[in-house]
Design an enzyme around this catalytic site. Sequence first.
Site: not given
Length: 470
Positions: A155, A276, A282, A289
């Site tokens: 979970h 970024s 970043k 992804e």
Amino acid sequence: MKLWGGRFTKPTNELVDEYTASISFDQKLATYDILGSLAHVNMLASAGIIEADERDTIVDGLKKVDALIKSNKDVLTKENEDIHMNVEKLLIDEIGPVGGKLHTGRSRNDQIALDMRLYLRDQVVTLVELLTTLQTALLNQAKAHTDTILPGYTHLQRAQPVLFAHHLLSYVFMFQRDVERLMDSFKRINKSPLGAGALAGTSFPIDRHFVKDELNFYRITENSLDSVSDRDFVVEFLSDASLIMMHLSRFSEELVQWSSQEFNFIELDDAFCTGSSMMPQKKNPDVPELVRGKTGRVYGHLMGILTTLKGLPLAYNKDMQEDKEGMFDTAETLIGALSLFSPMVETMTVNKEVMYEAVAKDYSNATDLADYLVTKGLPFREAHAVVGEAVLSCIDNHKYLLDLTLAEFKQFSEVIEADIFEVLDPLAVVNARKAHGGTAKQSVEWQFGEAENYLSDTTIWLEKMAELLS
Ligand code: ARG
């Protein structure tokens, strides 16, 4: 004039040419198409259907056409519709009317089924190779982390500590199933449909086994209608591919989480991240992804082919031309993802201390306190309740179980003795799970052995394939 133009009184509407042509994508099959034609023409001569000198002329011509297409894709035109007719047209341009003998006893319907099988054989072998490389990268990382402990989750809540090696090994066995599925699919792909003709077979005295042997197929397909209408092997490939992407996507999700500041369990190498355009600080995990994102298009291709096929009567229908783009895109998407994943896994750094902190500053040894009470004679259900109270009291007092003194432990149960401190140590918790498949170091060592056995089986298979397809 079209190769099939005899029966027509007008040229095809230009939009129809545009709409029905597949050359923009099936040109990826050029080499396979020519390979199939070479086998076919050799068979025609061996069966006495064409003369030996005709065969030689056609073979030479096909080799020239192969080189021509490789050097200049512009020789392929949509007026010639697909790769089969483009090759035949170029052959006739090259060697004259004798080129027209190539298509004797053959149809584009058995030809395309052949080309796709030849193409998929290579893709399956490439994917098995890439999966093996990824398994090896995972094993190498796992071997470097047989003392690294991190929380195991259910979970997404901290549950019980596990070895990082154990966690990585779970992916090794997951990808093993993918390897086995692909290897198994190979025997259904590796059958020769050539000779089925358009749908009913051919009246020429062809030798289907000759073609099968030339192209190293295991067997010939048994029924001409099934041979030209079957795309199960494509569905199966896309389905195997979907599972692989699903596995990569789940792994990607973990890599994204683990590399977040919130987890900070791992750092992906700079070479596998991007920045970024606006926020200078970043470092984004774009590769996992994007792999997670591209899973969608592979599932889409699986749904696409299933839907294309579902209402089709026997045998070939033009709908089936839609079977190719999804197949190509799937193979390319998987090759792209797997090629990046192995070096990315190999080069990631593991924040061992942060992982350990997450285990030590937590209650993931609670099960072991309950198990301890059971060894002292308490029924598990009672032990569970006692430990529940102990955890609640610790939470209230901003403590972990190992912060309790023996006297405090005894307030929860008289049977607790001084050995509890050893029992609840994270490494002891991990190593208590010794049964096969558990996270203890000795079970992890056993898993390494199992994984290596699988890998050497795959290596033997890959060697056989290299020989078969050379
Ligand atoms: N381009 C066709 C395809 O990809 C090849 C087979 C076409 N056969 C035919 N009779 N139109 O499906």
